[in-house]
Design a protein around this motif. Structure first.
Motif, PDB file in Angstrom:
ATOM      1  N   HIS A 196       0.830  -1.205   0.000  1.00  0.00           N
ATOM      2  CA  HIS A 196       0.000   0.000   0.000  1.00  0.00           C
ATOM      3  C   HIS A 196       0.858   1.247   0.000  1.00  0.00           C
ATOM      4  O   HIS A 196       0.564   2.229  -0.696  1.00  0.00           O
ATOM      5  N   LEU A 197       1.964   1.216   0.769  1.00  0.00           N
ATOM      6  CA  LEU A 197       2.878   2.346   0.839  1.00  0.00           C
ATOM      7  C   LEU A 197       4.314   1.846   0.777  1.00  0.00           C
ATOM      8  O   LEU A 197       4.625   0.764   1.281  1.00  0.00           O
ATOM      9  N   CYS A 198       5.195   2.624   0.175  1.00  0.00           N
ATOM     10  CA  CYS A 198       6.629   2.358   0.163  1.00  0.00           C
ATOM     11  C   CYS A 198       7.346   3.631   0.620  1.00  0.00           C
ATOM     12  O   CYS A 198       6.911   4.744   0.297  1.00  0.00           O
ATOM     13  N   GLY A 199       8.437   3.449   1.348  1.00  0.00           N
ATOM     14  CA  GLY A 199       9.116   4.595   1.927  1.00  0.00           C
ATOM     15  C   GLY A 199       9.943   5.372   0.928  1.00  0.00           C
ATOM     16  O   GLY A 199      10.712   4.806   0.153  1.00  0.00           O
ATOM     17  N   LEU A 200       9.795   6.697   0.955  1.00  0.00           N
ATOM     18  CA  LEU A 200      10.674   7.605   0.215  1.00  0.00           C
ATOM     19  C   LEU A 200      11.608   8.309   1.198  1.00  0.00           C
ATOM     20  O   LEU A 200      12.813   8.140   1.153  1.00  0.00           O
ATOM     21  N   LEU A 201      11.041   9.070   2.107  1.00  0.00           N
ATOM     22  CA  LEU A 201      11.791   9.748   3.161  1.00  0.00           C
ATOM     23  C   LEU A 201      10.979   9.638   4.440  1.00  0.00           C
ATOM     24  O   LEU A 201       9.821  10.084   4.493  1.00  0.00           O
ATOM     25  N   LEU A 202      11.562   9.053   5.467  1.00  0.00           N
ATOM     26  CA  LEU A 202      10.870   8.836   6.733  1.00  0.00           C
ATOM     27  C   LEU A 202      11.567   9.618   7.828  1.00  0.00           C
ATOM     28  O   LEU A 202      12.798   9.706   7.859  1.00  0.00           O
ATOM     29  N   HIS A 203      10.774  10.168   8.719  1.00  0.00           N
ATOM     30  CA  HIS A 203      11.298  10.783   9.948  1.00  0.00           C
ATOM     31  C   HIS A 203      10.597  10.095  11.108  1.00  0.00           C
ATOM     32  O   HIS A 203       9.373  10.185  11.247  1.00  0.00           O
TER      33      HIS A 203
END
Length: 1090
Positions: A292-299
């Motif tokens: 459903h979601l894939c990480g690009l930039l995580l904080h």
């Protein structure tokens, strides 16, 4: 064989409409006694484990240990009292009130002193106060300790010189009078080391006076000469290069620190509840997001919540932006545009107060695509970028994209600069040119299979695809038109040969796919190289390797990358090598992940070291290694550290047709338990040259367990029964053998039985009891399992405690447990807030250690060794080169050693380059081979390294070899002295020979050769003895006159003494004979009379 409990890697993604909380972790704080002398020793000698500390810290530690030793170890007949500090400061402060607790047994004097030492070796007392003490009860006195300004503050217009200080000690003691130094027995003295900051890291002093006009004038004149702090940039680079993402839960972890500049830090704090920032990230998406979601930039904050700013890629290709509000709630919005596939796109997010703008700019050739979406949040956005950590790619709880990440920039307290509105590919992306490879590769495959379908040997080429894959990629950007390119390369037969191969395969097997052609083409290339007698064949085979890689064979991509990186057979092209590695790494090829991890760890001419990026690659292959060991296969081989100059280890290698193997097999059948163990181990893991055969290994385990009743075999057999490897799973029978092994003292069996109770009986209390018992006996698996229990909160009803889990992981890793090392690295890369600081350098070392146990790496190393035994040095070089460029030290050594052995068959310049590059790589390891140190020293001394003779560097390397008890190191140091070179002070000091510096050269020479002879090396004894004898002869020649006089004197003395003893003997012998004759005559007369 080992068995341990798995650490689950699951968590909830942050979303309610756009927000969910992942698991929260509770942490306990801990205080560490930094100045425990035992702890200091550990820190000093376990550098790879504890991190790189400043030299000044080690010197301070040594000073403290010596002070404590002198204070506590020496003793007198009686004590004069006790003294202690109640509130000693941690660092020098101005006018510090210090409470001193003291008592005396007789009239004495209490002293309080501050002692500083400098890097020049000098010491100075900067504060000293004393007072009388009469016998009685314990008293407390407040002493104002006045530290000098030059020790507390940074330099300014009044404090002209703020000095560099090596160490600072606050100490007190009780003595009989004012002139007595510190006591030499316990209780009468106390010493506290203080932390010392560099001059420019100290605070400014707020002076309560105005400068005189002449002082102010001097300040203005000298202002340009005063030391200044470097400018601090408010723009942070999260990623400066490229990262190949496999779409798994791995990413690049970065943390930010508060600004040092007070103005910038003030702006950052003010913008926490009204942020004003921007972030820019380049991505190339290969496949749509599979979740459903894939990480690009995580904080991610310390409680594992996604906070501002966080960006995901949805399964529909849109960008999901999520922020955290000041009221504790999160908000999110979706972009109206989608991210295209197979194009480099710059994704920018700018948040100014409550207004957010996300934009995308993509480039495909000369075409550009730009789109923007804006959103206004209903509540204030909160951002503290020093809280938690950032992740580029996948994290613990979410997968990354399948593709590539490019440079990422974070503007901490400003919006997107105006010049960033223009779209330009970053230089690193342009130089590597992944999209150009994709375009050329697709053209090549389309024409290849078109020709196979038409059954035509003559490939019908488009005008822009007549070249080999990478050459076409480069020439696409040149000034030569495509028609000229095709005419120039028309005689190149490489594509026609691959087309012919594809046609033959399609005729034989029907329709074939690209990967099948690539595999066969790679096998043909290796066969061709193995029959060659020189490296020239690599030049001819390189186009076929590139085509095989284009057709999907990751082995070909990795080998091509290695060859272009090393320059064997082809011109060295680092960017080309980097491109090929990125392509294979994105497909999750293990050795290429290892190579990129090594490349970003040590850096090279084109890449600066980046430990966080290096860890992202290492952790991927490390976790694959853990899974591979649980699922052994014929493609995996146990990793063995074998250097080709180690004759003893080479003799121990065997195979199924070797005499040693048959002898062990005979011993096993004869009932020798150790032989059964060795046979089972070699066959199960593929050790010592034996091919893996799990079924046969299980038979040896069973015979050792049932017939010989050997506890080791019982444990091994029980494990395969528990896991069903090579035998039908039988849990109850496994438990029976584990209990029998425990009765005979098997510690691993205790851990395995605990695992049974935890997995099958769900009896956690029993499992923990068994693991604690095994952990007390030093078993690594038990410590690992206890760490998992603490991490998950399963430990006898106690809440989850990540710090206790960390301590068990550390213990397990230090005992050699693979998963323990992986979990330890994971904690050190993230940190535990308030308890464990981030240690990226150590995390990388543990990730590298775990990765280098991968069975597929072991197979490459074994292939290289087998080729060496066959006498095929070219294939041996190829295999070892594949592992050497991936950072494996033994392979680096073997590549250099093969170049040295085959120097006749290779170009002399290539031999020198090979030895210099790979011996140098080898000695960078934590435990380098002494032979490599010696050979690098020879290269430095022989001018091959830098083009000039480097005596100091050569002596340093010889010294390191000598300290490893290598006789050649001592011998070469002797040769340096004999040739008239002077050894550096540091070398003599570490060899404990500094006292010989002022003596004559012959004394030092004899000592070095004597040390050489004392290494107990059979091979070195005779050369070292002859060299020592020669040194003695030279000494006699240099002192010929003295020697002649000495010999003459000794000869005269010996002659005189001989004459005197002879004369005495001559004078006493007749008297003795006369006495005997008179006695005999008297006896005879008496007999006659009778």
């Amino acid at each position: 064989m080992r068995i341990w409990r798995n650490q689950p890697n699951t968590a909830t993604i942050c979303a309610t409409v756009h927000h969910e909380r992942s698991k929260k972790l509770n942490f306990n704080q801990i205080q560490v006694a930094l100045f425990n002398p035992n702890l200091l020793v550990i820190v000093g000698f376990r550098r790879g484990m504890m991190g790189d500390l400043p030299k000044s810290f080690f010197r301070l530690c040594l000073h403290v240990i010596i002070s404590m030793s002198l204070t506590g170890c020496l003793s007198r007949s009686s004590s004069t009292g006790n003294v202690a500090f109640l509130d000693a400061p941690g660092e020098p402060v101005s006018n510090c009130p210090l409470r001193v607790k003291y008592s005396c047994f007789q009239s004495s004097v209490v002293h309080v002193q501050v002692l500083v030492s400098f890097d020049t070796g000098s010491t100075s007392v900067v504060f000293h106060k004393y007072w009388t003490c009469e016998p009685g009860h314990t008293r407390t006195r407040v002493v104002t300790v006045s530290f000098p300004d030059w020790l507390v503050y940074r330099p300014d217009w009044i404090i002209r010189g703020s000095d560099w200080v090596l160490s600072c000690l606050l100490r007190a003691w009780i003595g009989p009078d004012e002139s007595t130094g510190p006591g030499r027995f316990l209780g009468t003295s106390v010493t506290v080391p203080l932390d010392i900051h560099s001059p420019l890291s100290r605070p400014f002093k707020q002076h309560q006076l105005c400068a005189k006009w002449d002082t102010d004038l001097l300040r203005r004149v000298r202002s340009d000469d005063m030391p200044q702090c470097l400018e601090e940039n408010e723009v942070a680079s999260l990623l400066s290069t490229m990262y190949a993402s496999t779409g798994e839960r791995y990413g690049i972890i970065k943390t930010l620190q508060p600004f040092i500049n007070e103005v910038l830090e003030g702006l950052r704090i003010k913008s926490i509840y009204y942020p004003w920032f921007a972030v820019s990230l380049w991505v190339l998406v290969e496949k749509p997001c599979s979740n459903h979601l894939c990480g690009l930039l995580l904080h991610i904050d310390s409680e594992n919540n996604y906070v501002t700013p966080t960006m995901f890629l949805t399964d529909t290709g849109k960008i999901h932006v999520q922020v955290h509000g000041d009221a504790g709630h999160s908000s999110a919005f979706l972009s109206s545009f989608k991210v295209p596939l197979h194009q480099w796109c710059r994704i920018s997010l700018e948040i100014l107060g409550r207004v957010a703008k996300v934009s995308i700019a993509c480039m495909e050739g000369q075409q550009k695509f730009v789109s923007t979406a804006e959103h206004v949040f209903g509540k204030n956005v909160m951002l503290d970028d020093t809280h938690g950590y950032f992740v580029i790619g996948g994290g613990k709880f979410i997968r990354g994209i399948e593709g590539y990440y490019g440079p990422a920039t974070y503007y901490r307290i400003q919006g997107l600069p105006a010049d960033k509105v223009e779209i330009h590919l970053p230089p690193v992306i342009s130089k590597v040119n992944i999209t150009g490879w994709f375009q050329s590769c697709e053209n090549f495959k389309s024409e290849l299979f078109l020709s196979a379908i038409d059954h035509s040997l003559t490939v019908k080429r488009p005008s822009d695809s007549c070249l080999d894959t990478y050459t076409e990629l480069q020439l696409n950007h040149s000034t030569v038109n495509s028609t000229e390119q095709c005419m120039f390369f028309e005689t190149n037969p490489y594509r026609r040969q691959v087309a012919q191969l594809t046609k033959l395969l399609s005729q034989k097997y029907g329709r074939v796919n690209a990967s099948a052609v690539g595999r066969i083409l790679y096998a043909l290339v290796l066969r061709k190289i193995s029959t060659a007698h020189s490296l020239d064949v690599i030049t001819r085979m390189m186009p076929f390797l590139l085509q095989s890689g284009c057709l999907g064979d990751n082995r070909a991509l990795h080998l091509s990358s290695v060859l272009y990186s090393s320059g064997f057979g082809v011109r060295r092209q680092p960017y080309k090598a980097w491109l090929l590695s990125l392509l294979a790494a994105q497909k999750d090829w293990r050795l290429t992940l290892l190579r990129l991890g090594h490349m970003h760890h040590v850096g090279d001419l084109e890449v600066t070291p980046d430990r966080d990026l290096s860890y992202a690659y290492y952790v991927n292959i490390a976790r694959q290694t853990s899974m591979d060991q649980k699922n052994p296969s014929p493609q995996q081989t146990f990793v063995e550290l074998i250097r080709l100059n180690d004759e003893e280890t080479l003799k121990a290698q065997t195979n199924e047709n070797d005499d040693l193997f048959h002898w062990l097999k005979l011993q096993a059948r004869s009932g020798v338990a150790e032989a059964e163990q060795a046979m089972g181990r070699m066959l199960f893991w593929g050790q010592q040259g034996v091919s893996p055969d799990i079924q046969t290994a299980v038979k040896h385990y069973e015979r050792g367990a049932t017939t010989l009743r050997d506890p080791v075999s019982m444990y091994d057999y029980a494990i395969v029964l528990l896991t069903g490897q090579g035998v039908t799973k039988d849990v109850q029978r496994a438990v029976t053998f584990l209990k029998k092994a425990i009765e005979q003292g098997s510690v691993p069996a205790i851990t395995a039985l605990g695992w049974y109770y935890e997995q099958y009986e769900k009896d956690y209390e029993k499992a923990v009891h068994l693991w604690e018992e095994a952990d007390a006996k030093g078993h690594p698996d038990a410590a690992m399992n206890l760490g998992v229990f603490y991490s998950q909160g399963l430990y006898l009803g106690q809440p989850a405690d990540q710090f206790k889990a960390y301590k068990y992981y550390l213990k397990s890793a230090q005992r050699g447990h693979l998963n323990g090392g992986i979990e330890l690295a994971d904690i050190w890369i993230h940190g535990i807030p308030g308890q464990v600081a981030r240690r990226p350098a150590d995390a990388v070392l543990w990730g590298k250690w775990a990765s280098e146990q991968n069975g597929y790496l072991g197979t490459v190393l074994r292939n290289g060794l087998n080729a060496y035994f066959r006498g095929d040095w070219i294939m041996s070089l190829i295999y070892y080169l594949s592992a050497a460029e991936s950072g494996f030290e033994a392979a680096q050594f073997n590549v250099a050693y093969l170049c040295e052995l085959n120097s006749v068959s290779l170009d002399p310049a290539l031999v020198t380059q090979c030895m210099l590059r790979y011996y140098n790589m080898s000695i960078q390891a934590q435990d380098p081979a002494p032979y490599a140190l010696v050979r690098m020293g020879d290269l430095f001394y022989g001018e091959q390294a830098l083009g000039r003779k480097e005596v100091s560097d050569a002596a340093e390397l010889y010294k390191q070899a000598a300290l490893k008890n290598e006789p050649q190191g001592w011998y070469n140091l002797g040769l340096l002295v004999q040739s008239g070179e002077s050894l550096p002070f540091s070398v003599l000091s570490e060899l404990n020979l500094l006292h010989l510096h002022l003596t004559d050269r012959q004394t030092l020479l004899r000592t070095l050769y004597q040390r050489c002879r004392e290494t107990n090396s059979t091979d070195a004894y005779l050369p070292c003895t002859l060299a020592l004898f020669s040194a003695h002869l030279q000494s006699l020649q240099l002192h010929q006159d003295t020697a002649i006089k000495l010999i003459a004197t000794v000869s005269a003395a010996v002659g005189t003494l001989t004459f005197v003893f002879g004369l005495i003997k001559w004078r006493t012998t007749p008297l003795h004979q006369t006495s005997q004759s008179q006695t005999s005559a008297s006896s005879q007369t008496q007999e006659e009379e009778s």
